[in-house]
Write a protein that holds these residues in place. Structure first.
Motif, PDB file in Angstrom:
ATOM      1  N   VAL B 406       2.242   8.879  -4.733  1.00 10.35           N
ATOM      2  CA  VAL B 406       0.891   8.328  -4.817  1.00 10.35           C
ATOM      3  C   VAL B 406       0.915   6.883  -4.338  1.00 10.35           C
ATOM      4  O   VAL B 406       0.037   6.431  -3.611  1.00 10.35           O
ATOM      5  N   THR B 407       1.972   6.169  -4.749  1.00 12.43           N
ATOM      6  CA  THR B 407       1.974   4.722  -4.520  1.00 12.43           C
ATOM      7  C   THR B 407       2.468   4.332  -3.141  1.00 12.43           C
ATOM      8  O   THR B 407       2.176   3.232  -2.686  1.00 12.43           O
ATOM      9  N   ASN B 408       3.259   5.184  -2.492  1.00 12.82           N
ATOM     10  CA  ASN B 408       3.856   4.756  -1.239  1.00 12.82           C
ATOM     11  C   ASN B 408       3.008   5.058  -0.011  1.00 12.82           C
ATOM     12  O   ASN B 408       3.400   5.793   0.888  1.00 12.82           O
ATOM     13  N   HIS B 409       1.816   4.487  -0.055  1.00 17.89           N
ATOM     14  CA  HIS B 409       0.906   4.501   1.089  1.00 17.89           C
ATOM     15  C   HIS B 409       0.157   3.182   1.010  1.00 17.89           C
ATOM     16  O   HIS B 409       0.112   2.541  -0.033  1.00 17.89           O
ATOM     17  N   ASP B 872       1.654  -0.896   1.887  1.00 15.17           N
ATOM     18  CA  ASP B 872       0.676  -1.255   0.870  1.00 15.17           C
ATOM     19  C   ASP B 872       0.727  -2.769   0.731  1.00 15.17           C
ATOM     20  O   ASP B 872       1.813  -3.348   0.577  1.00 15.17           O
ATOM     21  N   GLY B 873      -0.421  -3.408   0.779  1.00 15.63           N
ATOM     22  CA  GLY B 873      -0.441  -4.868   0.827  1.00 15.63           C
ATOM     23  C   GLY B 873       0.071  -5.540  -0.428  1.00 15.63           C
ATOM     24  O   GLY B 873       0.508  -6.687  -0.391  1.00 15.63           O
ATOM     25  N   VAL B 874       0.051  -4.864  -1.538  1.00 20.05           N
ATOM     26  CA  VAL B 874       0.454  -5.483  -2.801  1.00 20.05           C
ATOM     27  C   VAL B 874       1.941  -5.276  -3.049  1.00 20.05           C
ATOM     28  O   VAL B 874       2.702  -6.215  -3.252  1.00 20.05           O
ATOM     29  N   SER B 875       2.360  -4.022  -3.037  1.00 16.85           N
ATOM     30  CA  SER B 875       3.736  -3.714  -3.429  1.00 16.85           C
ATOM     31  C   SER B 875       4.691  -3.758  -2.260  1.00 16.85           C
ATOM     32  O   SER B 875       5.894  -3.675  -2.444  1.00 16.85           O
ATOM     33  N   ALA B 876       4.170  -3.866  -1.037  1.00 17.26           N
ATOM     34  CA  ALA B 876       4.978  -3.762   0.178  1.00 17.26           C
ATOM     35  C   ALA B 876       5.640  -2.404   0.300  1.00 17.26           C
ATOM     36  O   ALA B 876       6.670  -2.256   0.953  1.00 17.26           O
ATOM     37  N   GLY B 877       5.045  -1.406  -0.334  1.00 19.18           N
ATOM     38  CA  GLY B 877       5.618  -0.056  -0.258  1.00 19.18           C
ATOM     39  C   GLY B 877       5.424   0.567   1.101  1.00 19.18           C
ATOM     40  O   GLY B 877       4.389   0.385   1.742  1.00 19.18           O
ATOM     41  N   GLN B 878       6.442   1.281   1.536  1.00 18.26           N
ATOM     42  CA  GLN B 878       6.369   1.937   2.837  1.00 18.26           C
ATOM     43  C   GLN B 878       5.649   3.266   2.729  1.00 18.26           C
ATOM     44  O   GLN B 878       5.673   3.916   1.678  1.00 18.26           O
ATOM     45  N   GLU B 879       5.071   3.664   3.832  1.00 15.23           N
ATOM     46  CA  GLU B 879       4.363   4.952   3.901  1.00 15.23           C
ATOM     47  C   GLU B 879       5.393   6.081   3.840  1.00 15.23           C
ATOM     48  O   GLU B 879       6.331   6.115   4.617  1.00 15.23           O
TER      49      GLU B 879
END
Lengths: 352, 893, 201
Positions: B406-409, B872-879
């Motif tokens: 859910v979060t990695n986008h 993701d602009g906050v967590s810097a998570g990769q897609e």
């Protein structure tokens, strides 16, 4: 001996020598270079074993039945046929021995005395048949009606047992309703007699008698054809997988050949032997069904086996070598005994 | 004889000898004759997954480790052990381990280039490394990057070493593909994630994560089975019908669209069901706070406290005023300023997210979304209470949990936060049966700020800004990021573009392997080539090792002495371990090779660099450090057990001091622990639920994410102050639209991919690969399992999709995203969403000298990107769900 | 006394811990699996399910493998466990043909787990128990059972999906589970009388 025989013997010796290395390899190094795997645990070795022992049992069944009916040996072909049976038996046992994971332990079968095991009976019957064919080969059965009848009776019963035993291996794995399964005793049995008749045709080459055996062969061919065609149709209707079409086609060719031989090629010298060899080949193919096709299916039903990988079975050069060696060894034994009887035995006897 | 036959056979079969000719098998040393006949059982502590907490027994016979099994009766695994744990022996006896210190003699670096290793003594290897690191430290300590990862999580000295050295650059290689921490930090003040209370939960919705069974964690699996036995309803929203989904209700969803599902579920709860836990919202959230036109809390002029609307007095009062009747909804005018309650602010902006809207994005039928939302609310038992250990808690036996997929986008943080909104509407946060943080269980985590809301913890607490950035992973620009190797690799290759004003001169690998475990492997290889000096503490010949100049070989985990506290499990919780405080020990087996314990390596290096002793040295930092995750519950050095910072200590001595100072211990030390292997202390179960520490209205959760907005505003200001734009993106707004206080729908980077990329690739953890710990993919016992598993190391496709694409089971295909591609074999299955391309685990990659098993299978990560625009602009998570196209290959290679 | 096992398929997650625990316990050579894990799926999208079924030896009361063994290498112990005496096995593989459950495997050669590598000290130590050219299978960890422990697969199971006990004792957990949940055995219709039952499948 005819020069053709020397050529056949020469080829057989060469093949036995070359292929024999493969058998030796298996005996000493085990089965790690076979095409066998966890799915196909029995392969060409066992197929060859079944074939050879089936030939031998077929020959001995016909001879012993013939004798039991009180008919005389037609033209002295029993001893050479017995020799061939002996050769088949010895080769089949060598082939089976080399297929054991631990060949040196083969005699543990006697120690184990598990008489509900088909393999024990296989072992015992093969031993007895080897002895019986040995007696026949050298005419060692006392020439007395009683002894001859006893020999014939023992041989006949043992042959039948030997053939039937081979079907028992597969019974537990077959699902409910296994009576409809193609590998019933009758099929195996008729196949065996059929090959026996074919050998008799071979043995009677050049004799008038061959006509009689060709007649037998035609009868057996029709029986075998009918039974396997029935099984084929049943499996088609029942939508079970059954691929004995090859066998059926060869069978049809044989029947056509036999009919043609009788109707047209009355004087053909080689037609009989060729058809006989074709029959032997057909029986070999039939064992392929028994051994290979059967194991190809996953043991578990769907859906449990839906992702099971079936590793195909491709016989290795070692197995092909072993098979060739065992067939050619039978021929070598046949000729060796013939030569022994023709040239060496009289020479040895003359010493006494 | 048999040799002759063998050669003859070889000749006949023409078998090629190539495998054996190129490769010399390792000759194992004979077992020590003295140990023949000896039997020994050691206390073990597993380390074949990131959790690494299972108690084991290690059986030795004749000096050989013969069996590793779960230790009966000891939490958390109570005797059970997963397939990875059972495979530990093969990681010890692994011929691909680095067996002695090595130094490169071939200056050319590459995964397929032979480094021409020279075997050297430990002294030599350590001296070379220390000399190099000292030189860099004297110039600018920031020149050293330490890359940690799941490959080495048994060290206690890595952080003190880095602090003593003085570089800010510590980077976890594993992080950006699992940026699951922000919302939990913000709401629960916890790390790493939030989990479901399986002791009581009756209705659980899980998205993009696993409760344990999907990747075979001991506790998680058993707890879920118990909960299902009890009758808990499990709803798995997932593009793949996993093990867990097969045990409950599977809701297939288009990959990468969970956020839209969550938005519409919240919409249904706000506009159609409208049954809330009003008491919770009013007393325990900021949803009553009035929001001014600037989007911030409206504050009291005198006290600066946020204002709420008192319905009795009909005026705005500070939120903590006693005896007021607070309005949850409404818009009010205060001193001429219009202000709306947080709740209405959120609700108003959710009006468009109808299930019909979501259906077009997610493919989940709108009626299913409505039904699930309804069932969730119905099961919440709003208003009920439960007594635990004599304390009365609200009882809310429902929970919705989200994680990696859910979060990695882009927008993933919003997705996670929307999940929190859903939970908050039924009041199931930090109460029995509900949604709990999985980290520190104590008052510190739940403590409120002056604004009355829980103080954000861990990654929700923004990192300070510097310009130019100190951190090579650009943490200054992503103040709430998780780890950032993907940003570091960009900054190393193009420092000017990212405002980095120094050069990276050394890379120090400590269990991190970004080449195989992140995206765009070729880019990382380029970075490794560019960095002049690279050293790797290596267990086996992995990618950072073959790129290294010096390899310092470390023990395998069975050989490592270890004393560790029990970290709360992050899949789920139940009474099996609820309240458990524990320390465990691993007694090492005798080492096989010329390797060292990772912490001994750090002490040796620190000594040689001159940063071991004295103030600011390694020991000093160790003395003053605190367990990052569980703080005072962990193993720390406290008075009077602090170390003498001017004297060398063995690892055992350090552990002894830590054990003696353990908060829940009895003052005994290493020797006592050595006799029993573990110490446990059971806190009352009520202590586990953070409600206990600040009950009733004493602490509030953010329903309106004011902190997120504050961080964004602060960052924006910093950019303006320094007259710079956000690096790596075309428009700053691309980042700042992610810092809104109310989640709003944003398309992720893969939503509008070119038409030919008509599917989305998905990835998941498996029982054979949960993370790159101890090189589990290279473990041949596990390899035998994954080779037999129909869904492993293949490219899974829905049967309908396969038909449409004219593909059959077993067809060789190429899967390509816009960033990279992989090759694989098709598996046609009914267990996948028609828009998904399923590629499991962490297969593929590999290098010249590494374990050949690591080369097998499709490497999912090669489809991913390090491009900042996609994060993701906050967590810097990769897609993690890239749009892909799939094409059949003609060759059957 | 008749040992048997109940496997709860509703609990099994198909992780394979049992297979590996078995491997560690029995030290089997590469390629040999006493406990097989079959994965499969049922149904069609979107109502499909992923399933797994662990397949140990069924330790039949009427074992076809025992019947065909010519040397009596296969024996059924008084406690119901079926084992193979490696020293008596001639490697004819008739038992593999006879077994309807694929429970048996032949050691074609002693394979090492690390391909193209020498055997590791563990393998060197543990492979002594096995002989090339013989048939092997699950033995319900008879050594452990004789010590009063449960088989390794049962011990390690994360989900508690495997239960081991005495089928002759109506009070044992296995007997109760079979009775309460309608335990079924695989291919029982062919008369093998297996001692491994599946519930909730």
């Amino acid at each position: 001996m005819h020069w053709i025989n020397w050529i056949i013997l020469g080829i057989a010796v060469v093949l036995t020598g070359a292929g024999g290395l493969a058998i030796l390899y298996q005996l000493f190094n085990g089965l790690n270079r076979t095409g066998l795997n966890d799915r196909y645990v029995w392969g060409l070795n066992i197929q060859g074993f079944f074939t050879l022992s089936s030939y031998a049992a077929g020959i001995l069944t016909i001879i012993s039945a013939w004798i039991l009916m009180g008919l005389p040996d037609p033209g002295g072909i029993f001893a050479p046929a017995g020799t061939l049976a002996f050769g088949f038996l010895i080769s089949s046992q060598i082939l089976l021995g080399s297929d054991l994971g631990r060949p040196l332990r083969a005699l543990y079968i006697l120690k184990g005395r598990n008489f509900i095991s088909p393999l024990t009976w296989d072992f015992v019957t093969l031993m007895i048949l080897t002895l019986c064919s040995f007696l026949l080969m050298f005419n060692l059965v006392p020439q007395n009606v009683f002894f001859i009848k006893v020999w014939a009776l023992v041989t006949l019963l043992t042959s039948l047992l030997c053939i039937v035993v081979h079907t028992i291996f597969f019974i537990p794995k077959v699902e409910a309703g296994y009576n409809s399964h193609p590998f019933s005793s009758l099929d195996i049995f008729s196949g065996s007699i059929w090959s026996g008749a074919a050998v008799m045709v071979l043995m009677s080459t050049g004799l008038d008698l061959q006509k009689t055996f060709l007649g037998f062969l035609l009868v057996f061919s029709i029986i075998v054809f009918a039974s396997s065609a029935g099984a084929f149709i049943a499996s088609k209707l029942g939508r079970t997988e059954h691929k004995n079409i090859k066998f059926l086609v060869i069978n049809g060719v044989i029947i056509l050949g036999l009919v043609a031989e009788n109707l047209v090629l009355k004087e053909g010298l080689f037609a009989g032997p060729i058809i006989a060899v074709l029959v032997l080949f057909a029986v070999f193919i039939e064992k392929y069904d028994l051994v290979t096709e059967y194991q190809g299916k996953p043991s578990l039903p769907l859906p449990y086996s839906m992702f099971e990988k079936i590793t195909p079975y491709k016989p290795s050069i070692i197995e092909l070598g072993s098979l060739v060696a065992s067939f050619s060894l039978s021929v070598v034994i046949f000729y060796a005994v013939y030569i022994f009887k023709l040239y060496i035995l009289p020479f040895v006897l003359s010493w006494f | 004889m048999s040799k002759v036959v063998d050669n003859y056979i070889e000749m006949l079969t023409k078998k090629e000898f190539s495998d054996s000719m190129n490769f010399t098998p390792y000759e194992w040393e004979e077992t020590d004759g003295a140990s023949i006949g000896e039997k020994e059982v050691l206390f073990g502590l597993c380390r074949h997954c990131m959790q690494g907490d299972c108690a084991t027994l290690v059986h030795m016979e004749d000096g050989v480790v013969t069996r590793v099994e779960g230790r009966d009766g000891v939490p958390p695994n109570y005797g059970s052990l997963c397939p990875r744990g059972n495979s530990a022996i093969m990681s010890l006896y692994n011929p691909y381990r680095v067996k002695t210190p090595l130094v490169r003699t071939n200056p050319e670096k590459g995964l397929e280039v032979d480094p021409r290793w020279k075997e050297v003594s430990w002294d030599e290897a350590l001296d070379i490394t220390a000399k190099e690191l000292k030189k860099i430290r004297d110039e600018d300590p920031r020149g050293l990057v330490m890359c940690e990862g799941w490959g080495e999580r048994d060290t206690i000295l890595r952080i003190p070493f880095r602090l003593a050295y003085g570089t800010p650059n510590e980077i976890g290689s594993h992080g950006p593909l699992c940026t699951v921490h922000y919302a939990t930090g913000l709401i629960h003040g916890n790390f790493p994630v939030s989990i479901v209370d399986l002791e009581y939960c009756e209705y659980h919705i899980t998205l993009g994560r696993s409760l344990g069974p999907n990747f075979a964690t001991t506790g998680g699996t058993r707890k879920l089975m118990k909960a299902l036995d009890r009758g808990m309803k499990l709803v798995c929203v997932d593009p793949r019908c996993s093990n867990e989904a097969s045990k409950g209700e599977w809701v297939p969803i288009r990959p990468g669209t969970d956020y839209a599902f969550l938005l519409s579920m919240a919409h249904v709860m706000m506009y159609e069901i409208q049954t809330y836990d009003t008491e919770f919202l009013v007393k325990r959230t900021n949803s009553t706070y009035l929001i001014g036109p600037d989007g911030n809390y409206l504050r009291d002029k005198e006290t600066n406290k946020p204002l709420v609307w008192d319905k009795k007095q009909m005026k705005a009062v500070p939120f903590d005023t006693k005896g007021i009747d607070v309005a949850l909804q409404g818009t009010y005018t205060i001193d001429g300023i219009q202000a709306t309650t947080s709740f209405d602010m959120v609700r108003n902006s959710f009006i468009t997210y109808t299930p019909e809207w979501a259906e077009t994005i997610t493919t989940v039928p709108s009626k299913d979304i409505r039904r699930i939302a309804r069932e969730f609310v119905d099961h919440a038992r709003i208003g009920s209470t439960i007594d635990i250990d004599g304390f009365t808690f609200p009882f809310r036996p429902v929970s919705l949990n989200t994680e990696r997929n859910v979060t990695n986008h882009r927008g993933g943080t919003y997705g996670d936060l929307t999940g929190k909104l859903i939970n908050m509407m039924v009041g199931c946060i930090e109460v029995p049966g509900g949604c709990l943080g999985s980290g520190y269980r104590g008052a510190i985590a739940a403590a409120p700020t002056e604004d009355g809301t829980v103080k954000p913890g861990y990654e929700a607490e923004p990192k300070p800004f510097h310009f130019p950035p100190n951190h090579i992973g650009l943490e200054e620009f992503f103040p709430n990021c998780h780890t950032t190797p993907h940003l570091a690799v960009n900054a190393i290759l193009e420092p000017e573009k990212y405002y980095v004003d120094y050069e990276v001169k050394a890379w120090f690998s400590v269990g991190g392997n970004p080449i195989r475990m992140n995206a765009q492997p070729e880019k990382y290889v380029e970075a490794f080539k560019k960095i002049p000096f690279s050293v790797s503490i290596a267990y086996h010949m992995d990618e950072p090792a073959i790129m290294a100049d010096v390899i310092l070989p470390e023990h395998s985990f069975l050989e490592r002495l270890r004393v560790a506290p029990f970290y709360p499990q992050h899949q789920s919780i139940s009474d099996e371990v609820n309240g458990l405080q524990m320390i465990q020990m691993r007694q090492p087996v005798p080492k096989l090779f010329n390797t060292m314990h990772v912490d001994d390596i750090f002490m040796e290096l620190a000594d040689r660099i001159g940063i071991l002793y004295g103030e600011g040295g390694l020991y000093d930092h160790l003395n003053n450090g605190e367990d990052w995750l569980i703080k005072d519950h962990g193993l720390n050095l406290v008075d009077p057990y602090k170390l003498d910072i001017n004297k060398k200590h063995s690892l055992e001595e350090i552990f002894d001091s830590q054990i003696r100072g353990w908060k829940f211990g009895d003052g005994t030390g290493f020797d006592e622990l050595n006799k029993i292997g573990y110490k446990e202390y059971w806190q009352p179960r009520k202590n586990f639920y953070l409600y206990y520490y600040y009950p009733d209205d004493q602490a509030k959760y953010e329903f309106y994410f004011q902190h997120l907005k504050n961080t964004g505003d602060e960052l924006h200001k910093n950019l303006i102050d320094n007259n710079i734009s956000f690096p790596g993106v075309d428009n700053d707004e691309h980042i700042f639209e992610m810092y809104q206080p109310i989640p709003h729908y944003v398309k992720n980077s893969e939503t509008d991919a070119p038409k030919e990329y008509d599917l989305w690739a998905i990835n998941w953890k498996t029982p054979y690969f949960s993370s790159d710990v101890g090189n589990v993919t290279g473990n041949p016992w596990l390899a035998e399992l994954y080779k037999a598993d129909p869904f492993e190391a293949v490219v899974c496709l829905n049967s309908e999709t396969a038909r449409r694409k004219n593909l059959k089971d077993g067809d060789p295909v190429t899967v390509a995203s816009r960033y990279g591609s992989l090759q694989g074999i098709v598996r046609v299955s009914e267990l996948f969403h028609p828009d998904a391309v399923g590629i499991s685990g962490g297969y593929g990659g590999g290098n010249k000298h590494g374990n050949p098993l690591n080369r097998k299978g499709p490497n999912f990560n090669s489809l991913l990107t390090t491009d900042i625009k996609t994060l993701d602009g906050v967590s810097a998570g990769q897609e993690t769900a890239p749009a892909v196209k799939i094409t059949k290959r003609s060759d059957r290679a | 006394m008749r040992y048997g096992m109940v496997i709860d398929l509703a609990r099994c997650v198909g992780c394979g811990a049992c297979t590996i625990a078995c491997r560690g316990q029995n030290g089997t050579p590469a390629g040999i699996n006493f406990n097989k894990m079959k994965k499969y799926e049922v149904g069609t999208y979107p109502s499909a399910k992923m399933k797994a079924i662990p397949m140990p030896c069924m330790h039949c009361d009427n074992p076809p493998c025992l019947k065909v063994c010519p040397t009596k290498a296969t024996v059924k112990h008084e406690n119901g466990i079926v084992t193979i005496d490696t020293d008596l096995c001639i490697g004819c593989r008739a038992c593999i043909i006879a077994c309807p459950y694929d429970s048996r495997q032949f050691i074609w050669k002693m394979n090492n787990y690390y391909e193209n590598q020498n055997e590791t000290p563990f393998e060197k130590h543990q492979y002594k128990k096995y002989q090339k050219g013989t048939v092997v299978k699950c033995v319900f960890c008879i050594d452990r059972v004789n010590e009063g422990l449960e088989p390794a697969c049962v011990h390690t199971c994360l989900a508690g999906a495997r239960i081991f006990g005495d089928l002759d004792d109506p009070e044992s957990e296995v007997s109760r589970l079979i009775a309460d949940h309608g335990g079924v055995a695989f291919k029982a219709e062919i008369g093998t009388e297996p001692c491994v039952y599946y519930i909730n499948g």
